[in-house]
Structures are given as structure tokens and as C-alpha cells.
Enzyme design. Structure first.
Site, PDB file in Angstrom:
ATOM      1  N   HIS A   1       0.862  -1.283   0.109  1.00 30.82           N
ATOM      2  CA  HIS A   1       0.139  -0.047  -0.068  1.00 30.82           C
ATOM      3  C   HIS A   1       0.853   0.934  -0.166  1.00 30.82           C
ATOM      4  O   HIS A   1       2.174   1.118   0.466  1.00 30.82           O
ATOM      5  CB  HIS A   1      -0.991  -0.051   1.319  1.00 30.82           C
ATOM      6  CG  HIS A   1      -0.364   0.419   2.531  1.00 30.82           C
ATOM      7  ND1 HIS A   1       0.286   1.394   3.056  1.00 30.82           N
ATOM      8  CD2 HIS A   1       0.191  -0.836   3.428  1.00 30.82           C
ATOM      9  CE1 HIS A   1       0.871   1.310   4.249  1.00 30.82           C
ATOM     10  NE2 HIS A   1       0.816  -0.119   4.438  1.00 30.82           N
TER      11      HIS A   1
ATOM     12  N   ARG B   1      -5.844   1.751   4.366  1.00 31.33           N
ATOM     13  CA  ARG B   1      -4.713   2.034   3.445  1.00 31.33           C
ATOM     14  C   ARG B   1      -4.600   1.026   2.444  1.00 31.33           C
ATOM     15  O   ARG B   1      -4.077   1.457   1.401  1.00 31.33           O
ATOM     16  CB  ARG B   1      -3.506   2.316   4.157  1.00 31.33           C
ATOM     17  CG  ARG B   1      -3.188   1.189   5.190  1.00 31.33           C
ATOM     18  CD  ARG B   1      -2.288   1.575   6.273  1.00 31.33           C
ATOM     19  NE  ARG B   1      -1.435   0.544   6.920  1.00 31.33           N
ATOM     20  CZ  ARG B   1      -2.006   0.137   8.085  1.00 31.33           C
ATOM     21  NH1 ARG B   1      -3.010   0.756   8.640  1.00 31.33           N
ATOM     22  NH2 ARG B   1      -1.278  -0.753   8.821  1.00 31.33           N
TER      23      ARG B   1
ATOM     24  N   GLU C   1      -1.639  -5.859   8.542  1.00 32.09           N
ATOM     25  CA  GLU C   1      -0.103  -5.777   9.016  1.00 32.09           C
ATOM     26  C   GLU C   1      -0.011  -6.420  10.347  1.00 32.09           C
ATOM     27  O   GLU C   1      -0.804  -6.882  11.011  1.00 32.09           O
ATOM     28  CB  GLU C   1       0.148  -4.195   8.948  1.00 32.09           C
ATOM     29  CG  GLU C   1       1.361  -3.769   9.471  1.00 32.09           C
ATOM     30  CD  GLU C   1       2.568  -4.278   8.772  1.00 32.09           C
ATOM     31  OE1 GLU C   1       3.016  -5.320   8.579  1.00 32.09           O
ATOM     32  OE2 GLU C   1       3.336  -3.378   8.169  1.00 32.09           O
TER      33      GLU C   1
ATOM     34  N   HIS D   1       0.381  -5.365   3.043  1.00 32.71           N
ATOM     35  CA  HIS D   1       1.345  -4.594   3.925  1.00 32.71           C
ATOM     36  C   HIS D   1       2.526  -5.250   3.740  1.00 32.71           C
ATOM     37  O   HIS D   1       3.002  -6.285   3.374  1.00 32.71           O
ATOM     38  CB  HIS D   1       1.054  -4.516   5.312  1.00 32.71           C
ATOM     39  CG  HIS D   1      -0.631  -3.806   5.455  1.00 32.71           C
ATOM     40  ND1 HIS D   1      -1.000  -2.868   5.612  1.00 32.71           N
ATOM     41  CD2 HIS D   1      -1.556  -4.713   5.089  1.00 32.71           C
ATOM     42  CE1 HIS D   1      -2.177  -2.676   5.703  1.00 32.71           C
ATOM     43  NE2 HIS D   1      -2.764  -3.908   5.375  1.00 32.71           N
TER      44      HIS D   1
END
Length: 856
Positions: free
Chosen positions: A149, A200, A227, A322
Site C-alpha cells: 500500500h 490504507r 499488517e 502490507h
């Protein structure tokens, strides 16, 4: 020769016996699996039961589990909680684990879209399919594209993020747009997208697909791609934490493979158990803190159950996630050791491409001087890392010194076709004329030198003549409605068939839910109580340039205009102000509807919700009229034919050619992904001759009447949305196009066929269908304006706005239904009411599906 032939025949018999034995073994295994599935089908672990109103708990929680660590038996046990790892003979535990693995496989509707349901026939024929897939017609695995991202707001200020949910920064937007251009430049096609449940990553996937013009692709959001969880460090500044606790300690938490930060307290504001997006997870699946290895192992089930399966099916997969979860995938794919993985870095904005052989072993793609490879990895960077970061640093200097740079690089610049550009200029010229007209005295005689050929006399318009006649009729008590379709036609113009049109008088006022007061309170949304009851919210997409210019759109994929984006955002804000939450979103395969749904979800802060996209919610297919101006069609074919094509319930427009750009068979999304339509022999023959090889083509619609559109929309609602969501008490959002929504409202509000074409659906307005009272409600926007004056619902609005009643027949207390419009007792309205409401009342009374209208 005899010996050779005997040997050959015995060998063939032996091979047949071996094959039959193998087939029998497979059948026994498959039948056992089928019987097991049959026995457990009564419990029906529904894929849509993901987002309940409270967290779930495992019925087999072990009292010895460390509640704050979130792990069962170390990282391996945590990552594979859905894999049968019990060694005892507790069949209930094994069965529960099997169901949990199936439930997670169905996360976000994944299994329903791509995995065909197991039936007895599919189990019996599975060995043959395996032979076909692996021996007769082996498939080449698809391409895997990994994208980290873009930079988030917390990345920019060096804050520990983890499972916290900050959005992308402005620089993050630019990084992802750059990644999309690299994918375009490389010529890579994408079939399916996986991402996490964090904003995100979801927004990065949204930007990527928008840049690639493929927002219709399925996007599956999995918590396993989130993440790494930083525990109690979440939300803390990295430099300040290092200064207070010591650089070496903080660095060991960040860089060590097995070191975990301090666990987060369940009362902490960033404890994931408080967030609705994780309510489907079991208590031991919620991490309180994670090491790098924990995070990487968490991604393994997604790879084994979903991503690798898609690749083996020959589909190209893009994963937008992530840094640490992507490193986990790289560790699995390249079989990298625990020590070597710490040397792997995944930068933002640079896609990593993997190719595979038939054994799913990574093969290094062919690169060029722009691409790069990292040690221990066979994946290829589409650009050398570091170039983008350096370029963005210099961007400010360039924008200040290079003329036109900001215009060329600015976002949201929608291109126009030449037709759109010409009609936009015409609208601008008309707007200029309207502005100038306010300074002209229309009552004074205009100077005219006779050069127009009328001897200097004023120009008498037919419209003026109709107005004069209408006002005279009104004085006599006769009806005069300038909204009628024959208003702009000359009085002496005659049609072969006289059309009787009832006046547009809305006698039923809509149920308007009052704007929330300031004294109500609820956390997470502000001062608004959250609605928990099942509800269906239907929204027509925001305006497109085609809508604004009066073009037939149909299945043409016109994007939202800037005005349409604002309408979608306003709808999301209005729903949030009234405390709406949703559990699932349905939309079409057209970008204008998908983008509307995304903008609404963005305002509601629920981008993580599953979005189910179906072509059956597409707009009506307008055939060869697609992309043409409505005024041009009316002028070319006549008003009568134009109205028949546009408003006729069972009249189809002229069909589109098989080789037209507007034919769905020439569009990737339908040609490649639409499977629930029968094969067309004629189209297959045409495609086979055109391509020179055997080609299968399906019977895509070349033109549709309104009836045809509803024949696909209503069954999808009753057979798919109702049993999977509404009957399960889900709060449903449907974003679609006008004619598809007409079909839904025709079913929900029991609107007769002859009246459905008179129903108008405003752009961007949430229509609330209360499942209990079975009526349409509107939301008060706080402006104090009557919605019937603000929006045009057409002459069939009376069917839409009926009195709202509870299940027992009592009036719905939330609604204040006023049978007659405001001002209905005025003397000026009396002639119209006497002349038209009584006949309308008697006509409606004969229809059992309509509540009689009482006239005062």
C-alpha cells in the site's frame, strides 16, 4: 508378433485395472467427503454470517491459553487454527475446526464466486477433471503481482501503525498511481484481487483498479493480510519510544524475527476486539501482539487455500497488502529461511511480479534495464527501488518550475469523448445565455431589422401559444400540466394514436425520517443511535457525463462525473448522520455503480465490508442506441418510436452488432467472467471464424426491453440477496442503475407493469425500504425542503410512497404520513382535486395492490 501383442494387451489390461482401482479409490474418498458435507449441511455455516453485532467466541477455548498473546500453540498453531492439528480422538473438535476452515474460506463471499459448490456429480467426476487439468490440457499458472500500500498518514509521521486504520497520505496516493502505471506499462492483466481489512490497503486497491479501468474485478478482504500487530506500541511515535525505552530494545521489537512487543490491553482504544470489522473472528484469533514470524505465518492459510488455488487455475492475482504480510508470502513462495527473510524489503509503489512453472515453483521473469531483483527473491521489481522516492522528493520543485505540470499530473481528470466534449460546450454556451438573459426585459419589443425574414416582427414561439392556451383552459377548470410529454409539441400536430396521460399529482407524501436531534448519543458515530434492524437501502449511482448530456448509457462503462462523486459522498454522509450501518453491499459490474458504493462506504468508514458484484444488477442494455444522444434519436426516428424504445415495457431498441464496441461479448469483463448464461452457437461460430480457432461464446444481450432487464434483476434479488442476506437479518446496501432499481422497486412495492415506466429514480438519493413495515422511507437532510419538490419521482410516485405499517397492521410510529400534499385545501387546488383525484381514486381502488386514496 503374437507375444508382443499378448504383452501389449496384458499391459493395457493392467493399466485399465490400475486406472479403475485408482478411480474407485477416488470415488470412495469423494463419496465419503460428500456424505460428510451432506450431514453437516443442515448446520449451514453461511458465508454472510461474518459481521455480527458482537464478537464470537470459540466453544473450545482452552483455559491455559494466554489471553493476552492471542496464540494457541506458538506462531504455527496460531496461523493454522483452522487446520486439523488435534491428535486426540475428539471428533467434535475436529469437526468444529473443519467448519471454521470452511467458514474462513468463504470469507467475503470468496468461495461463492470462484469455488463451485460440491455436488454428488462434481465429486464423482473429480478424477476425470484432475486428469484433464493435469495431463490432457495442463494449465499454465497465472502471474502473481504483490503491491505494498501507499504511504499512510502514520507512516509519514513515523508512528507505529499495525492494526490501527489511518488513511493514505497525499504522497501515498501518488505512489499507488505510479504502481498502476508500471503494471499498465508491463502489459499485465489481473483477474482477482486480495487485500486486507485496513483502509490504507483497500484504498490502494481501489486506486489501482481505477487507474487500470478494472474496478469491476472481485476484491476479497482478509484479516490474515493485515499488517503485523505492534501490541502496546500501536499509536506511539517511533523516535520518542526509542528515546524513552532505548534504541536497542525498540529495534529488537521491530527487526527481530521472534521478539514480540508488549501486548495491548483489551481496554486500549486500538484493541481490535472493539472494532466491528473483526467481530467475525474468534477470541483466540485476535492478536494482542505479534512478532515478525507470527505475522508471516498468519498469511499462510490465505496462500494455501486461496491465492495458490487461483494461480493454479490460470488466473492472474494481485495482492495489495502490507510490508510484513507481503514478506510472509515471499517467504513461503521462495522458501526463504528465517534469517534470510530479515534481509527482504518491500518498498511502497513498486509492484513485485512472480511467474510459476507447472509445479508452482517460482521462475524469475524476464526483465529489462528498468526492472530489478532482490537477493533471495525470484520476484521482479517493475522498477528499481529508490527511484520513485527520489522522484517524489523533487516533485515540489518540478511543479513550481515546469509549466503545466500540476495540470498533467492532477488526479480526477476524466477524459471525454468528442461527443461529450461538444455537448459540454453546448451546455456551457446555454448557461452563458441563461445568465445573460436575466438582464433582458422580455416584455419590451426587441429591435429587429427584418433580416431574419419576418419583416421585423417579433418571433412567436409555439411554446408561447401553448402556454396561452393552457392558462385559458385552467381558468375554465380544465387541466393544464407543462410536465406532460406533449407540452413542447405543436397544437396542430397529430399522432395516429392518442396517448392518455394522467396528471402528475402525488397524493401520498413520503415517510421522511426526521433529522437526528443533538441530544441523542452513541459512540463511534457521534450523536446518532446506530440502527440494528434489517433494512435495504437502494441508491441509484451518481450522475455521469452521459446522464448530464442526455446520452443513452446502458452497459457502456461511463465513469462518475465530479458532480456524481459529490452526490455519492453526500448520500454516505446522510446515511451516517442517521446512524446507518451495513453488513454487505451489492452492486453491478459498471464502474459508476461500484464507485458510488465505494464513496458511500468511505463516508461510513466501512470500506472493509464485502462487496458482491453481479452483472444482473447492470443497467438495461440499449442496443445500438448506446452512446447516442436522446434528442438525436428522437429527431431521427420520431417521438413516437423514441418513446416506445425508452418507455415501452416490452419494446426492445435495435440490437447492437456482434462486432460493435458496445456488444458485451467484446468486453473483457463479460467475455471472460460471465458464466451463468448459456452458450450461443451463432456467436461461437462467428468468433471461431473471426479468430481462426475454436471459440466458445455466450449469449450476451444485444438489446433489452425494460421487461428483459427485470427478468434478470428480480430473480437475482429473490434468489440471491433475500436468502443470503435479508432473511439472515443483514443490513443491505444496493447501488445500481435506474432500470435495475425499477425492477427491485416493482417487486418490493408491487408496482404494476403499466406504471413502472412512469417511475423516476433520482441520482444519489438513498431509498430506505423498511423490511418490517414494507415501505419506502426517505431521510431528512436537515434542509427543511419537501423532498417531493426537490426530487422528481415521476407519475408512479404514489405506488412508491404508501402508508408505512408494522407487521400487525398498525401505523409505523416512525412515519408521519400525510395523505394529501401540503396546501391541498387551498381554493386554487379545488378544481384540480375535484376533476382528477376522484377518477384516480376509483381507478386505483380497483387495483388490490394499492391502498385506496381518500379525497377530502
Amino acid at each position: 508378433m503374437k507375444e508382443a501383442s499378448t504383452s501389449s494387451s496384458s499391459r493395457s489390461r493392467f493399466e485399465c485395472i490400475m486406472f479403475a482401482s485408482l478411480l474407485a479409490m477416488c470415488l470412495v474418498i469423494d463419496v465419503r467427503a460428500w456424505s460428510s458435507n451432506l450431514c453437516s449441511s443442515s448446520q449451514n455455516v453461511n458465508s454472510m454470517r461474518l459481521y455480527s453485532t458482537s464478537p464470537q467466541k470459540s466453544p473450545y477455548d482452552d483455559s491455559n491459553i494466554n489471553a493476552l498473546s492471542g496464540y494457541v500453540t506458538g506462531p504455527q498453531g496460531y496461523s493454522r487454527t483452522l487446520v486439523p492439528s488435534f491428535r486426540d480422538k475428539d471428533r467434535k473438535k475436529k469437526e468444529w475446526i473443519r467448519k471454521e476452515r470452511q467458514r474462513e474460506r468463504e470469507e467475503d463471499g470468496y468461495a461463492d464466486l470462484f469455488r463451485k459448490k460440491k455436488t454428488l456429480w462434481r465429486n464423482l467426476t473429480r478424477p476425470l477433471r484432475l486428469i484433464k487439468r493435469n495431463i490432457i490440457f495442463p494449465k499454465t499458472p497465472g502471474t502473481l503481482i504483490l503491491v505494498r500500500h501507499g504511504e499512510s498518514n502514520w507512516n509519514a509521521n513515523k508512528t507505529f501503525t499495525g492494526w490501527a486504520d489511518p488513511d493514505l497520505s497525499e504522497r501515498g496516493h501518488r505512489e499507488i498511481e505510479h504502481a498502476a502505471r508500471l503494471i499498465l506499462e508491463g502489459g499485465y492483466n489481473i483477474d482477482v484481487v486480495f487485500t486486507s481489512r485496513l483502509t490504507r490497503a483497500i484504498r490502494s486497491a481501489w486506486i489501482l483498479l481505477s487507474e487500470l479501468n478494472e474496478v469491476f474485478l472481485p476484491v476479497f478482504k482478509s484479516w490474515r493480510l493485515n499488517e503485523r500487530h505492534y501490541g502496546a506500541l500501536t499509536g506511539l511515535s517511533k523516535p520518542e519510544t526509542a528515546e524513552k525505552l532505548g534504541f536497542e530494545l525498540v529495534q529488537s521489537w521491530r527487526g527481530s524475527l521472534r521478539s514480540r512487543p508488549p501486548p495491548i490491553n483489551p481496554k486500549h482504544e486500538y484493541w481490535p476486539g472493539k472494532n466491528r470489522k473483526y467481530f467475525d473472528l474468534l477470541s483466540h484469533q485476535l492478536p494482542a501482539s505479534e512478532s515478525l514470524l507470527d505475522c508471516m505465518e498468519r498469511t499462510r492459510p490465505v496462500w494455501e487455500d486461496k491465492i495458490s488455488y487461483e494461480l493454479q487455475m490460470g488466473r492472474n492475482v494481485m495482492v495489495v497488502a502490507h510490508a510484513n504480510t507481503l514478506r510472509g508470502l515471499v517467504k513461503i513462495i521462495d522458501d526463504i529461511g528465517d534469517d534470510e527473510i530479515q534481509e527482504i524489503a518491500i518498498p511502497t509503489g513498486i509492484p513485485v511480479v512472480y511467474k510459476f512453472d507447472r509445479n508452482m515453483k517460482p521462475v524469475a521473469p524476464e526483465g529489462n534495464r528498468q526492472t530489478a531483483f532482490q537477493v533471495h527473491m525470484r520476484g521482479m521489481f517493475l522498477e528499481k527501488p529508490g527511484l520513485l522516492k527520489e522522484g517524489l522528493k523533487r516533485e515540489t520543485e518540478w511543479s513550481a518550475n515546469v509549466p503545466g505540470y500540476n495540470f498533467a499530473m492532477g488526479r480526477n481528470k476524466k477524459t471525454m469523448t468528442s461527443l461529450e466534449r461538444s455537448l459540454n460546450k453546448l451546455e456551457a454556451e446555454r448557461a452563458l445565455g441563461a445568465w445573460a438573459g436575466q438582464f433582458v426585459d422580455t416584455t419590451s419589443d426587441m429591435e429587429d431589422d427584418g433580416g431574419d425574414g419576418n419583416m421585423g416582427k417579433g418571433i412567436q414561439l409555439v411554446e408561447d401559444e401553448v402556454w396561452d392556451k393552457g392558462l385559458r383552459d385552467l381558468e375554465k377548470g380544465q387541466v393544464f400540466d407543462p410536465d406532460l410529454t406533449n407540452f413542447h409539441q405543436s397544437a396542430n400536430t397529430s399522432d395516429d394514436e392518442t396517448e392518455v396521460i394522467s396528471p402528475t399529482i402525488i397524493t401520498n407524501n413520503p415517510c421522511v425520517t426526521a433529522f437526528p436531534s443533538d441530544d441523542s448519543e452513541v459512540a463511534s458515530i457521534g450523536d446518532v443511535p446506530i440502527r440494528k434492524d434489517a433494512v435495504i437501502v437502494i441508491i441509484r449511482h451518481g450522475k455521469t457525463e452521459h446522464n448530464k448530456l442526455g446520452l443513452f448509457t446502458g452497459w457502456e462503462d461511463a465513469p462518475l462525473a465530479l458532480e456524481g462523486v459529490e452526490e455519492a459522498k453526500a448520500a454516505g454522509k446522510l446515511l451516517k448522520e442517521h446512524g446507518f450501518e451495513f453488513d454487505v453491499v451489492y452492486t453491478s459490474w459498471l464502474s459508476r455503480a461500484i464507485e458510488t458504493a465505494l464513496h458511500v462506504m468511505d463516508e461510513l468508514d466501512c470500506l472493509w465490508l464485502p462487496i458482491i458484484k453481479s452483472w444482473r444488477l447492470n443497467e438495461r442494455m440499449y442496443g445500438s442506441l448506446t452512446g447516442q444522444s436522446k434528442q438525436m434519436v428522437a429527431q431521427k426516428y420520431g417521438q413516437k418510436q423514441f418513446k416506445a424504445w425508452r418507455r415501452g415495457y416490452k419494446v426492445k431498441p435495435p440490437p447492437v452488432s456482434s462486432f460493435s464496441v458496445h456488444y458485451p461479448g467484446n468486453d473483457k469483463r463479460y467475455n471472460k467472467y460471465l458464466k451463468d448464461v448459456r452458450v450461443s452457437l451463432r456467436e461461437s461460430l462467428i468468433r471461431t471464424i473471426e479468430s481462426g480457432k475454436l471459440t466458445k461464446s455466450r449469449k450476451f444481450p444485444k438489446s433489452e426491453s425494460l421487461h428483459d432487464c427485470m427478468e434478470r434483476t428480480i430473480p437475482y434479488f429473490t434468489q440471491k440477496i433475500v436468502p443470503e442476506a435479508i432473511n439472515d437479518g443483514k443490513r443491505v446496501l444496493i447501488a445500481s442503475s435506474e432500470n435495475a432499481i425499477r425492477g427491485l422497486l416493482m417487486h418490493l412495492c408491487e408496482i404494476p407493469e403499466e406504471s413502472i415506466t412512469d417511475l423516476e429514480i433520482p441520482n444519489g438519493l438513498p431509498l430506505i425500504f423498511d423490511v418490517k413495515s414494507k415501505c419506502i422511507k426517505l431521510l431528512d437532510d436537515g434542509s427543511g425542503k419537501d423532498p417531493l419538490e426537490t426530487y422528481n419521482f415521476g407519475k408512479a410516485a404514489n405506488y412508491l410512497f404508501r402508508p408505512c405499517q408494522n407487521e400487525d397492521g398498525s401505523p409505523d410510529e416512525e412515519c408521519d404520513i400525510r395523505w394529501m400534499s401540503a396546501g391541498s385545501d387551498d381554493e386554487d387546488f379545488a378544481p384540480l382535486k375535484e376533476k382528477f383525484l376522484r377518477p384516480l381514486t376509483s381507478a386505483v381502488t380497483n387495483d388490490e395492490s394499492v391502498v385506496p386514496i381518500e379525497v377530502a
